[in-house]
Every structure is written in C-alpha cells, then in structure tokens.
Write a protein that holds these residues in place. Structure first.
Motif, PDB file in Angstrom:
ATOM      1  N   ARG A   1      51.448  89.590  50.308  1.00 14.73           N
ATOM      2  CA  ARG A   1      51.803  90.873  50.897  1.00 14.73           C
ATOM      3  C   ARG A   1      50.940  92.010  50.346  1.00 14.73           C
ATOM      4  NH1 ARG A   1      56.310  91.620  53.766  1.00 14.73           N
ATOM      5  NH2 ARG A   1      57.255  89.724  52.976  1.00 14.73           N
TER       6      ARG A   1
ATOM      7  N   THR B   1      56.564  88.117  65.757  1.00 15.05           N
ATOM      8  CA  THR B   1      57.681  87.805  64.878  1.00 15.05           C
ATOM      9  C   THR B   1      58.696  88.935  64.971  1.00 15.05           C
ATOM     10  OG1 THR B   1      56.578  88.867  63.037  1.00 15.05           O
ATOM     11  CG2 THR B   1      56.215  86.528  63.296  1.00 15.05           C
ATOM     12  N   ASP B   2      59.936  88.578  65.107  1.00 12.40           N
ATOM     13  CA  ASP B   2      60.979  89.590  65.233  1.00 12.40           C
ATOM     14  C   ASP B   2      61.091  90.421  63.963  1.00 12.40           C
ATOM     15  OD1 ASP B   2      61.583  87.048  66.771  1.00 12.40           O
ATOM     16  OD2 ASP B   2      62.824  88.516  67.826  1.00 12.40           O
ATOM     17  N   ASP B   3      61.012  89.747  62.840  1.00 18.06           N
ATOM     18  CA  ASP B   3      61.215  90.420  61.563  1.00 18.06           C
ATOM     19  C   ASP B   3      59.947  91.183  61.162  1.00 18.06           C
ATOM     20  OD1 ASP B   3      61.968  91.272  59.140  1.00 18.06           O
ATOM     21  OD2 ASP B   3      62.103  89.296  58.194  1.00 18.06           O
TER      22      ASP B   3
ATOM     23  N   GLU C   1      59.375  92.423  58.481  1.00 19.28           N
ATOM     24  CA  GLU C   1      59.046  92.103  57.087  1.00 19.28           C
ATOM     25  C   GLU C   1      58.436  90.716  56.956  1.00 19.28           C
ATOM     26  OE1 GLU C   1      59.260  94.242  54.489  1.00 19.28           O
ATOM     27  OE2 GLU C   1      59.645  95.648  56.119  1.00 19.28           O
ATOM     28  N   ASP C   2      58.263  90.044  58.097  1.00 14.07           N
ATOM     29  CA  ASP C   2      57.697  88.702  58.056  1.00 14.07           C
ATOM     30  C   ASP C   2      56.310  88.750  57.433  1.00 14.07           C
ATOM     31  OD1 ASP C   2      56.542  86.210  58.622  1.00 14.07           O
ATOM     32  OD2 ASP C   2      57.907  85.938  60.300  1.00 14.07           O
TER      33      ASP C   2
ATOM     34  N   THR D   1      53.933  86.783  57.636  1.00 12.33           N
ATOM     35  CA  THR D   1      52.818  86.355  58.485  1.00 12.33           C
ATOM     36  C   THR D   1      52.135  87.551  59.143  1.00 12.33           C
ATOM     37  OG1 THR D   1      54.320  86.026  60.340  1.00 12.33           O
ATOM     38  CG2 THR D   1      53.835  84.114  58.969  1.00 12.33           C
ATOM     39  N   ASN D   2      52.845  88.660  59.200  1.00  5.44           N
ATOM     40  CA  ASN D   2      52.228  89.874  59.733  1.00  5.44           C
ATOM     41  C   ASN D   2      51.187  90.447  58.782  1.00  5.44           C
ATOM     42  OD1 ASN D   2      53.528  90.117  62.257  1.00  5.44           O
ATOM     43  ND2 ASN D   2      55.359  90.920  61.270  1.00  5.44           N
TER      44      ASN D   2
ATOM     45  N   SER E   1      50.337  93.256  62.525  1.00  5.36           N
ATOM     46  CA  SER E   1      51.243  92.535  63.423  1.00  5.36           C
ATOM     47  C   SER E   1      50.522  91.354  64.038  1.00  5.36           C
ATOM     48  CB  SER E   1      51.731  93.473  64.529  1.00  5.36           C
ATOM     49  OG  SER E   1      52.317  92.729  65.569  1.00  5.36           O
ATOM     50  N   THR E   2      51.221  90.259  64.155  1.00  4.67           N
ATOM     51  CA  THR E   2      50.604  89.056  64.714  1.00  4.67           C
ATOM     52  C   THR E   2      50.234  89.247  66.182  1.00  4.67           C
ATOM     53  OG1 THR E   2      52.806  88.212  65.186  1.00  4.67           O
ATOM     54  CG2 THR E   2      51.762  87.478  63.147  1.00  4.67           C
TER      55      THR E   2
END
Lengths: 190, 190
Positions: A22, A93-95, A97-98, A100-101, A170-171
DNA sequence: CCTATTTTACATCATTTGTTGCAAAATACG
DNA sequence: CGTATTTTGCAACAAATGATGTAAAATAGG
C-alpha cells in the motif's frame, strides 16, 4: 530452553506485505510495521533483519502469492488464461480499500527503488521471469508463432496496465488496456 | 537598488528539471540541486520557494517542454503523428546517460508521490489532459469512430510504454509495446 | 528451584535532510 | 559617497526515522 515468540512469523510477514504494497518501501516506517503486526521494532528486527531484509522477504511472499494465482489460472497453459488475467485485472473492486487498487507491488517497487538495490532488482526480475514463462507456455500451447516475442509483449502490456492502476488508484483504470489486450490475443489464435 | 542575482532563473530551473527527472522527488536532495545549479540552498529557496514549490515549477517547465514537442509533431493533428510518437519513444539512445532513458518525469512522479500531494496530482492531470487532447484531435482529424475511447486508450498505452522504459532503464524496452501501438493505430485507419 | 537462552519493551543514538537565522557582500539610487 | 535592499554563504536547527544497547521477562531443561 529459549523464550518462545509471541507471534506467528508467516502471519506477520503477510501483514507486512500489505503495508509495503500500500505504501511502498520508503513511506513504510518501522512504526507502521509495528502497528500492523503488533510486534515491537526490536522483535521485528530480531526475527526478520533490517528493513531491506524484511522487504526482500516481503517480495518473496508476494511472489509466491502470485505464483499460486498463475499456477491456478494457467492450468492448463492457454492464451485464454492470459485473456482471463487481463480481464480480471481490470475488474472493479467494490471496496475502495482493496489493496489491488494499489497496483502491483513489483511494478511499484521498480519505480521507487529503480536500480538502487541489486537484490531488489533481482527479485523483480525473478517475478517478471515467472510471468514471462507463463505467457510463453501459453503461446506455445496454442501454437502461435514467435512465442518469445509474444510473451515479452504480453509482459509489457501487463506492466503497463498495472502502471495505470497505480496511477489512477483504481483497477478500472486498466480497462481500456485490458480490452485491447484481450482483442489482440484473440487475433493471435487460429 | 537591490543586489542582482548571480544566476539565470530559467537556466537554473532547466537544470533542476534534469535532476528531478533522473532521481525523482525524494531522492533529489537540496545538495544535489546546489551542485547542479551552482547556487546555494539559500539562493534556491529564496528564488523558488521550498522543495514542493520548486518541484511544481519543475513540472511546469517539463510540461511546456512536452507541449512544444506535441505542437510540433501533431501539426497537423493526425494519427500518423501518434504513430511517430510511439516509434520515437522506443528509439534507442546511444548515450547511456540520456535522461530519456529515465522514462517520463510525470509517470515516475505519480508512482513516487501517488496521491500524496494534491497540487502535484493536479499538475500530472493537466499533463495527461494535454496528451489526451492531442490524441483526440488526431482521432477526429482521421475520422475514426469513438475518438474519446481511442484517445484514452492511446494515453494508457503511452504511459504503459513509459513505465517499461523506467523499469528497464532503456528506451528500447518500450519497443514491443510501441510496435503493437503502431500496428493498432494503423488498423484504425481507412 | 535454578539457570541458560531467547524474546520483549523502552529508550536512546546516529544519520539524513529540508529549512531557516544571521551577518557579510553587492549593487543602484539619491 | 552613503544607504537601502536584496542576495549570498555559512552555519545551525528541527524533524523523521532506521537501527541498537540494555535490562527485564518468559520458558524449557536439569
């Protein structure tokens, strides 16, 4: 005879992976690692070494995580698997805080450390080689010509898309690149 | 009445552009700026402000440099110009010290600072908008459908390629991506 | 119970680095 | 020539931060 550790090593490492993923290398402070793992600085240094050693272990864990995904998706090795990788990459991704973003830890690492640390660079190269081989095997399995170049190109496209993810946070930012990647691979078949 | 400056402001700024371009924000120390410009820290701070202000001015200079290139190549705005951009991007530079082997200052900046500084992010967004508009105008001029998406895709591909350059430390690293970019654009015509 | 050995917690140290204070220097104007 | 004003150079400061020294704590074996 020795006093036993109060924490689980692999669990602590996985938490540190998230912190580095992160925040990157420099922005990750020893205090953040303390907070994330619940272990004191001294305990961390005692178990994992200094910051660079910790980071190398983190990169190793990250690589194994990716290896697991690759082995799963590329079984059997097919270009379709590569297409699935790109499609999945750009999936929203909905989150928020994910993690992967945040893109890919390896891509981000190269930008941050550049050629500063030879060992880190080596770890990144190993990671790239892993993906390159997956793409190569898929190209060979589907019988396309010049699998070496195809693999190299797909690797470049993947890293480019991951750069976009990191850039925009963001993905979904990778969607245009993923789309053309899928179409391009499709055109290789037959 | 005042004591005149011993240095030229724009010249000093251009030298600082090179330092930041090569080393990034954090790794660039005030001492390096001193050495590159020949001005003392106090003089730099006096003329340009603190480090973030300096960096913002550097980004502005960099943007204007790129604007000059864009205006030259995209005159008139044509998809062929976009193809030339990608081809030129991947061209090998003889000089290993060539700063273009460091990739793009804007791309690198995003990776390093992320969303840390709103002003920096704004500068990057302006830079991206400049390129997006160039690609858009070219798409419109050549009459392709959906110029908005085309422009966005080309922007993503450009940044991906520049990521590759930074990663490998050589412009030749972008060759595979540039090749497919040219082919893809070619397929849009007619 | 005693001891050896490792872990833990706290504090401190050492280094890096962006920033600023202060006095000397330099120049243009009256 | 004197003075006001800005620049300059040197130095010191302050904050952040990775690393470490030291002593107390905890556990397993004798």
């Amino acid at each position: 005879m020795p006093r036993p550790r109060k924490f689980d090593e692999t669990e602590a490492l996985q938490k540190m992976v998230m912190v580095f993923w992160r925040n990157g290398f420099d922005a990750t402070t020893t205090r953040m690692l303390e907070e994330a793992t619940g272990i004191g600085v001294r305990g961390i240094a005692n178990a994992f070494g200094d910051k660079e050693e910790i980071f190398l272990k983190v990169l190793a864990v990250y690589t194994e995580m990716a290896r697991g995904v690759i082995n799963q998706v590329f079984d059997p090795p097919r270009l379709e698997a590569a297409q699935m990788m790109f499609q999945g990459l750009a999936q929203a991704t909905d989150d928020p805080e994910d993690v992967t973003n945040c893109g890919c830890l390896m891509v981000n690492t190269v930008f941050e450390l550049g050629r500063a640390s030879p060992k880190v660079r080596e770890a990144v190269e190993d990671y790239r080689a892993m993906w390159r081989e997956a793409f190569h095997a898929a190209s060979v399995a589907d019988g396309v010509s010049d699998p070496d170049s195809r693999a190299e190109f797909l690797l470049g496209l993947l890293w480019g898309a991951l750069s976009q993810v990191r850039l925009m946070g963001s993905t979904t930012a990778a969607a245009p690149m993923a789309k053309v990647a899928v179409e391009t691979i499709e055109s290789w078949k037959s």
